[in-house]
Scaffold this motif. Structure first.
Motif, PDB file in Angstrom:
ATOM      1  N   PRO A  77       0.820  -1.209   0.000  1.00 18.35           N
ATOM      2  CA  PRO A  77       0.000   0.000   0.000  1.00 18.35           C
ATOM      3  C   PRO A  77       0.857   1.264   0.000  1.00 18.35           C
ATOM      4  O   PRO A  77       1.820   1.376   0.760  1.00 18.35           O
ATOM      5  CB  PRO A  77      -0.819  -0.129   1.297  1.00 18.35           C
ATOM      6  N   GLY A  78       0.540   2.157  -0.876  1.00 19.41           N
ATOM      7  CA  GLY A  78       1.224   3.440  -0.902  1.00 19.41           C
ATOM      8  C   GLY A  78       2.588   3.404  -1.566  1.00 19.41           C
ATOM      9  O   GLY A  78       3.257   4.409  -1.664  1.00 19.41           O
ATOM     10  N   GLU A  79       3.013   2.232  -2.017  1.00 23.55           N
ATOM     11  CA  GLU A  79       4.335   2.134  -2.630  1.00 23.55           C
ATOM     12  C   GLU A  79       4.209   1.895  -4.131  1.00 23.55           C
ATOM     13  O   GLU A  79       3.408   1.088  -4.566  1.00 23.55           O
ATOM     14  CB  GLU A  79       5.122   0.980  -2.011  1.00 23.55           C
ATOM     15  N   GLY A  80       5.021   2.575  -4.890  1.00 20.90           N
ATOM     16  CA  GLY A  80       5.089   2.320  -6.321  1.00 20.90           C
ATOM     17  C   GLY A  80       3.856   2.793  -7.058  1.00 20.90           C
ATOM     18  O   GLY A  80       2.850   3.147  -6.462  1.00 20.90           O
ATOM     19  N   LYS A  81       3.934   2.793  -8.366  1.00 23.19           N
ATOM     20  CA  LYS A  81       2.827   3.323  -9.152  1.00 23.19           C
ATOM     21  C   LYS A  81       1.892   2.256  -9.704  1.00 23.19           C
ATOM     22  O   LYS A  81       0.884   2.568 -10.282  1.00 23.19           O
ATOM     23  CB  LYS A  81       3.371   4.192 -10.302  1.00 23.19           C
ATOM     24  N   CYS A 122      -8.184  -6.823 -11.076  1.00 25.48           N
ATOM     25  CA  CYS A 122      -9.519  -7.328 -10.806  1.00 25.48           C
ATOM     26  C   CYS A 122     -10.531  -6.866 -11.854  1.00 25.48           C
ATOM     27  O   CYS A 122     -11.717  -6.912 -11.655  1.00 25.48           O
ATOM     28  CB  CYS A 122      -9.980  -6.935  -9.418  1.00 25.48           C
ATOM     29  N   CYS A 123     -10.050  -6.394 -12.954  1.00 24.61           N
ATOM     30  CA  CYS A 123     -10.953  -5.811 -13.934  1.00 24.61           C
ATOM     31  C   CYS A 123     -11.029  -6.639 -15.207  1.00 24.61           C
ATOM     32  O   CYS A 123     -11.542  -6.200 -16.208  1.00 24.61           O
ATOM     33  CB  CYS A 123     -10.490  -4.407 -14.289  1.00 24.61           C
ATOM     34  N   ILE A 152      -1.005  -0.023  -9.849  1.00 22.67           N
ATOM     35  CA  ILE A 152      -2.266   0.046  -9.116  1.00 22.67           C
ATOM     36  C   ILE A 152      -2.934  -1.315  -9.204  1.00 22.67           C
ATOM     37  O   ILE A 152      -3.071  -1.889 -10.276  1.00 22.67           O
ATOM     38  CB  ILE A 152      -3.188   1.109  -9.729  1.00 22.67           C
ATOM     39  N   SER A 153      -3.372  -1.828  -8.063  1.00 28.81           N
ATOM     40  CA  SER A 153      -3.822  -3.215  -8.062  1.00 28.81           C
ATOM     41  C   SER A 153      -5.194  -3.380  -8.688  1.00 28.81           C
ATOM     42  O   SER A 153      -5.619  -4.483  -8.947  1.00 28.81           O
ATOM     43  CB  SER A 153      -3.824  -3.751  -6.642  1.00 28.81           C
ATOM     44  N   TYR A 154      -5.903  -2.308  -8.949  1.00 31.84           N
ATOM     45  CA  TYR A 154      -7.216  -2.549  -9.558  1.00 31.84           C
ATOM     46  C   TYR A 154      -7.107  -2.964 -11.014  1.00 31.84           C
ATOM     47  O   TYR A 154      -8.073  -3.306 -11.645  1.00 31.84           O
ATOM     48  CB  TYR A 154      -8.186  -1.385  -9.384  1.00 31.84           C
ATOM     49  N   LEU A 155      -5.893  -2.944 -11.514  1.00 27.67           N
ATOM     50  CA  LEU A 155      -5.654  -3.536 -12.840  1.00 27.67           C
ATOM     51  C   LEU A 155      -6.065  -5.006 -12.851  1.00 27.67           C
ATOM     52  O   LEU A 155      -6.657  -5.485 -13.802  1.00 27.67           O
ATOM     53  CB  LEU A 155      -4.154  -3.457 -13.165  1.00 27.67           C
ATOM     54  N   LEU A 176     -12.566  -9.404 -16.124  1.00 24.60           N
ATOM     55  CA  LEU A 176     -13.680 -10.254 -16.546  1.00 24.60           C
ATOM     56  C   LEU A 176     -13.938  -9.966 -18.012  1.00 24.60           C
ATOM     57  O   LEU A 176     -13.647  -8.904 -18.506  1.00 24.60           O
ATOM     58  CB  LEU A 176     -14.921  -9.913 -15.715  1.00 24.60           C
ATOM     59  N   ASN A 177     -14.518 -10.892 -18.651  1.00 23.03           N
ATOM     60  CA  ASN A 177     -14.775 -10.898 -20.104  1.00 23.03           C
ATOM     61  C   ASN A 177     -13.588 -10.464 -20.908  1.00 23.03           C
ATOM     62  O   ASN A 177     -12.808 -11.034 -21.439  1.00 23.03           O
ATOM     63  CB  ASN A 177     -15.971 -10.028 -20.496  1.00 23.03           C
TER      64      ASN A 177
END
Ligand SMILES: Nc1nc2c(ncn2[C@@H]2O[C@H](COP(=O)(O)OP(=O)(O)OP(=O)(O)O)[C@@H](O)[C@H]2O)c(=O)[nH]1
Ligand SMILES: [Mg+2]
Lengths: 227, 773
Positions: free
Chosen positions: A212-216, A223-224, A218-221, A226-227
């Motif tokens: 968290p808070g480290e590096g650029k 979980c996106c 982004i973890s929401y890459l 699907l399909n």
């Protein structure tokens, strides 16, 4: 090893027949929740398989399903409560668009055909195209050949179905809803497989998640996709 | 002595009246013993005397009792005589009763036989009467009367009639019977003919007249068939008329888009009215359970007519065509080539209305048929009747046709939703002063509209399918859009670009040069990107809330639907589909959290970090003079506060309160962590420690005013560090440590305490080492 338990709510229950608190209780009382969707040609025995598993009976004179039916059964596997939401879809063509809307959120698909009906086997590639198009890519698909109690009327050889399933990297199982052959196993194996997947997913996610808070990155890459 | 011996022994044996035997006495030699035994014997004697006296005293009472018993003797003899007499009487009465009852039984039998005889006589008379009556009635064309006679004849006990034929009057009876059978056949033909005539003449009164006669002749099925045919032909001509009107197209503007739904409504209402008006006749003349048969006939006509309407609808509205365009567009998603979503609006509304009407109609039929069965069935409607009813309704062509229409409707509505959402995204605008941009409101307006339309179809499966699609659009498509916007990141400010080094500045200049807009564009687009990022964050937050609201509202709407009597299985289905919305809402919350982390990393951290680390350039190894200097000219903390205020002001105006609050929380955490790192790199004098304590107090006081979170906790470690740096002597720490800590909970480990103590230039390291913490 494991044993099935409690609660199933067939949609054919009349209102007020099961107490609401039972349902709401079961909402929280589980370790895993999986959605399982049964698909396949009309008349191959999807509804019978579900009723056999959830209610332990073989319904005489089972009429064609209209739209989708919904049942819940909680099973215990190695001490963990697994709640299975089972969606029994209608095989008839005119319900296809209703059925398709359930693919995306399914954790597992049970693709069913009738071993005494060559036609239902030949439609499988069409079903696979549907799965390809609508289901998410992590879905677990199992091919089921039903009605093995009618051995003398068999039209699809086991080897042929096994080869086909393997070529599509699906699991394969033959069942009889009537004689209760392999029905329990079908759902429980599937539940085990889904637990494995869920655990694996959790691991993978933890590996790739940045601090968290480290590096650029982004973890929401992750979980996106699907399909 | 010798005389007494055996006597005493005997006494002893017999009653052991004395506890002392003769032998014992004889054996006594000591005076003492003798006296003791003597005493004992005296006492015993006294006892015996008193017992004797008591017994003698009882003699009187015993005597009286004996006398009384002797007097009772004769009485007992008397009673015995009476009892045997009574027993004789009872036996007599009993046999008498037995006799009487036998006779009564015989009488009863005789009576029954008599009744039978009368009944038979009556029947024979009736037979004669019917025979005569039916002739007359037929002659007078009084068919009701004739049918009543035939009905009487048909309800006669057939065995009785057989018996009558064997009797003396056999030939007369035979003749009557023949005549009656003849009349029955004749009447059946006449009634059928008359009904057909009335049907042909569309004479409802006559139709009903003859329809009522059929059940009297035992022709329930035939009567219902013919009557059904009549009603169907009526419905058919009316329906054709209506359909012609509908497809003629000369309609008012207002109803034109719904004309097929209206036509279907007319048809279904017409049938419902027919059922309603004719149910009483069927019930009265045919008895319960026959409505089902009539409705089976009517439903066939309904199916035919509904199919015609639907065919016309499909043709005139280009329904299949529209479906195919929508379908193929969704598969290939070629933008621009599809049909305008707006163009689908009317047809989608019309088709849901049609289905709603059909559902309403089928519910009406179900209620009526079950109510009719209920009257006839013993306790509750039998399973067979229930199944027949369901089968008729579920598998009728009307149901199947509607299912097909809905089957096409769902992908079209899905297309409508996806396309409209895409459009809303493409036309997204943001007005200054708004927290969110237009696409959030637009998108949720569309989703709500589509789900409401699906709900208005009254088909639960249709509604569930659209909830699934809405969820998919929100969770995948729309979230993806917001996610992509967030991924572009929050641009660092120009100042940072310079700080980051010449190379990036050069590349920035080059790219700006290529676009021919050097100075302003770079800054402007950065400002623009900043605003876009902040608006997107707000959008994400509002989406998450909107989804929760959407779910709650749908639950309310659906509960209304269930009050109308949908099964609990259906309810569980909807609940399950709706619960997926909760997951989707949570995914938006996650996205918000990640976006905020990103903002913190790129916008807040790079700015705040140098502000904090500038602390290093302010010496805290100071003497009185410098301390006073600092007092007059604040070297650091005031500037920091001004900077922070400026930074947060930007977010305060641009963000929703919820986001702003999270943001300040992130910022305060960041400040406390950075401060701690920085302080550990400094050295302090006694006054420097005091200076730091003052600075920290100012900072905490300021931060408390900008956030609703409690920040004392976040700054607890720093505050404790300030306390340590403020000590007079090393050992003074023991006044606050361990058993002396009082209400204070130390957040620093002993090692950290030593580390902080070591920052003081005037503390000797041996003293620190020697501390027992
Ligand atoms: N002998 C035998 N008959 C079966 C078995 N399973 C189902 N059937 C029969 O197959 C017929 C169709 O079964 P359903 O369960 O209604 O089939 P379905 O796949 O649900 O059909 P749809 O709902 O129309 O898609 C019924 O008559 C069942 O009695 C089985 O294992 N053995
Ligand atoms: Mg079924």
């Amino acid at each position: 090893m494991y044993f099935a338990c409690d609660l199933c709510i067939p949609s054919s229950y009349k209102s007020g027949e099961y107490p609401v608190f039972l349902f709401s209780m079961s909402m929280e009382d589980y370790d895993y929740l999986f959605k399982i969707v049964l698909i396949g040609n009309a008349g191959v025995g999807k509804t019978c398989l579900v009723r056999r598993f959830t209610q332990g009976l073989f319904p005489p004179g089972q009429g064609a399903t209209i739209g989708v039916d919904f049942m819940i059964k909680t099973v215990e596997i190695k001490g963990q409560k697994v709640k299975l939401q089972i969606w029994d879809t209608a095989g008839q063509e005119r319900f296809r668009s209703i059925t398709q809307s359930y693919y995306r959120s399914a954790n597992a698909l049970i693709l069913t055909y009738d071993i005494t009906c060559e036609d239902s086997f030949r439609c499988l590639p069409e079903w696979l195209r549907e799965i390809e198009q609508y289901a998410n890519n992590q879905v677990v698909t199992i091919l089921v050949g039903n009605k093995i109690d009618l051995a003398e009327k068999r039209e699809v050889l086991r080897q042929r179905a096994e080869d086909f399933a393997e070529s599509q990297s699906m699991l394969y199982l033959e069942t009889s809803a009537k004689e209760s052959d392999n029905v329990e196993r079908l759902f429980l194996d599937l539940a085990c497989e889904l637990i494995q997947e869920a655990k694996q997913n959790k691991l993978d996610n933890n590996d790739t998640a940045p601090m968290p808070g480290e590096g650029k990155t982004i973890s929401y890459l992750s979980c996106c996709n699907l399909n | 002595m010798a005389d007494n011996g055996p006597v005493a022994a005997k006494r002893c044996d017999a009653g052991s009246l004395s506890s002392v035997s003769m032998e014992t006495i004889l054996a006594l030699t000591e005076l003492e013993d003798l006296e003791r035994v003597y005493q004992q014997l005296c006492a015993e004697e006294k006892e015996v005397d008193s017992e004797l006296e008591r017994l003698v005293g009882q003699e009187g009472t015993i005597h009286t009792k004996m006398l009384a018993l002797q007097r009772m003797g004769p009485n007992l003899q008397l009673i015995e005589g009476d009892a045997s007499q009574l027993s004789g009487m009872i036996t007599f009465t009993c046999s008498l009763a037995e006799n009487v009852s036998r006779k009564v039984r015989q009488l009863d039998l005789a009576k029954t036989r008599l009744y039978n005889v009368i009944q038979r006589a009556d029947d024979i008379l009736d037979l004669k009467f019917c025979t005569d009556g039916v002739q007359t009635a037929l002659r007078n064309e009084d068919y009701e009367q004739a049918a009543a006679h035939i009905h009487r004849y048909l309800s006669l006990d057939q065995s009785v009639i057989e018996l009558s034929r064997q009797g003396e009057e056999s030939s007369a009876v035979d003749a009557s019977l023949l005549m009656l059978q003849d009349a029955e056949q004749k009447l059946k033909v006449i009634v059928a003919e008359k009904l057909d005539e009335a049907v042909a003449a569309v004479d409802l009164a006559q139709v009903e007249r003859f329809f009522k006669i059929f059940p009297l002749l035992g022709l329930h099925q035939q009567g219902l068939d013919r009557f059904g045919q009549y009603l169907c032909s009526q419905l058919s001509s009316k329906a054709e008329e209506n359909l012609l009107l509908a497809s003629g197209g000369d309609l008012g503007e207002k109803r034109a888009p719904l004309v097929f739904a209206d036509t279907l409504t007319l048809l279904l209402e017409g049938i419902a009215r027919v059922v309603e008006t004719h149910q009483p006749i069927v019930e009265t003349y045919y008895g319960p359970g026959h409505l089902y048969t009539l409705i089976t006939h009517l439903q066939q006509e309904c199916d035919r007519q509904a199919q015609k309407i639907v065919d016309k609808f499909i043709q005139q509205r280009g329904y299949h065509n529209k479906f195919q365009v929508a379908q193929s567009n969704m598969m290939k998603s070629v933008p621009g080539e599809g049909i305008e979503p707006r163009e689908l609006d009317p047809v989608l509304t019309e088709v849901t209305l049609m289905n709603a009407r059909a559902e309403l109609y089928l519910r009406f039929l179900r209620r009526r048929m079950l109510a009719d069965f209920e009257v006839g069935d013993a306790q509750s409607v039998t399973q067979e009747h229930q199944q027949n009813t369901e089968k008729l309704l579920k598998h009728c062509l009307l149901s199947r046709t509607m299912q097909e229409l809905i089957g096409y409707y769902i992908p079209m509505e899905e297309y409508y939703m996806r396309e409209s959402v895409n459009k809303a995204v493409a036309m997204d605008t943001y007005e200054k002063g708004q927290l969110t941009s237009s696409m959030v409101d637009d998108c949720f307006y569309i989703v709500k509209k589509c789900i409401s339309r699906a709900l208005s179809s009254s088909s639960i499966d249709c509604l569930c399918a659209m909830i699934n699609h809405a969820n998919s659009v929100l969770e995948s498509d729309f979230r993806e859009v917001l996610y992509n916007k967030l991924r572009q990141g929050f641009p660092a400010t120009t100042l940072q670009d310079i700080q980051r080094g010449v190379s990036s500045a050069v590349s920035l200049m080059q790219s700006s040069l290529q676009q021919g807009k050097f100075n302003t564009m770079g800054i402007e687009s950065a400002e623009h990107a900043k605003a876009a990022f902040l608006v997107t964050l707000n959008n994400v937050e509002v989406c998450s809330e909107n989804i929760t609201t959407l779910k709650r509202n749908l639950e309310n709407d659906c509960s209304k639907l269930f009050n109308q009597g949908a099964g609990s299985g259906e309810q569980a289905k909807i609940e399950s589909c709706l619960s997926d919305l909760v997951d989707t809402s949570a995914k938006f919350k996650d996205l918000l959290q990640e976006g905020l982390t990103e903002l913190n990393t790129t916008a807040i951290k790079p700015q705040v970090k140098p502000w904090i680390s500038s602390f290093l350039s302010i010496s805290h190894n100071i003497e009185e003079e410098e301390f006073n200097d600092y007092e007059a000219n604040d070297p650091w903390v005031q500037q920091l506060i001004v900077n922070l205020e400026q930074l947060m002001a930007e977010f305060k105006t641009a963000q929703s309160p919820v986001i702003y609050d999270i943001l300040t929380s992130l910022m305060t955490s960041l400040i406390s962590i950075e401060m701690e790192k920085t302080v550990l790199k400094c050295s302090f004098s006694r006054l420097g420690g005091l200076q730091f304590d003052k600075e920290l107090r100012s900072l905490v006081a300021y931060l408390t005013t900008v956030t609703t979170w409690t920040i004392r906790d976040k700054f607890a470690r720093l505050t404790q560090m300030a306390t340590i740096l403020n000590l007079e002597r090393v050992t003074e720490i023991l006044d606050y440590w361990g058993p002396n800590s009082g209400p204070l909970t130390w957040r620093l480990t002993p090692a950290e305490v030593r580390q902080v103590l070591a920052l003081r230039v005037d503390f000797r390291s041996e003293d620190i080492k020697r501390l027992r913490l």
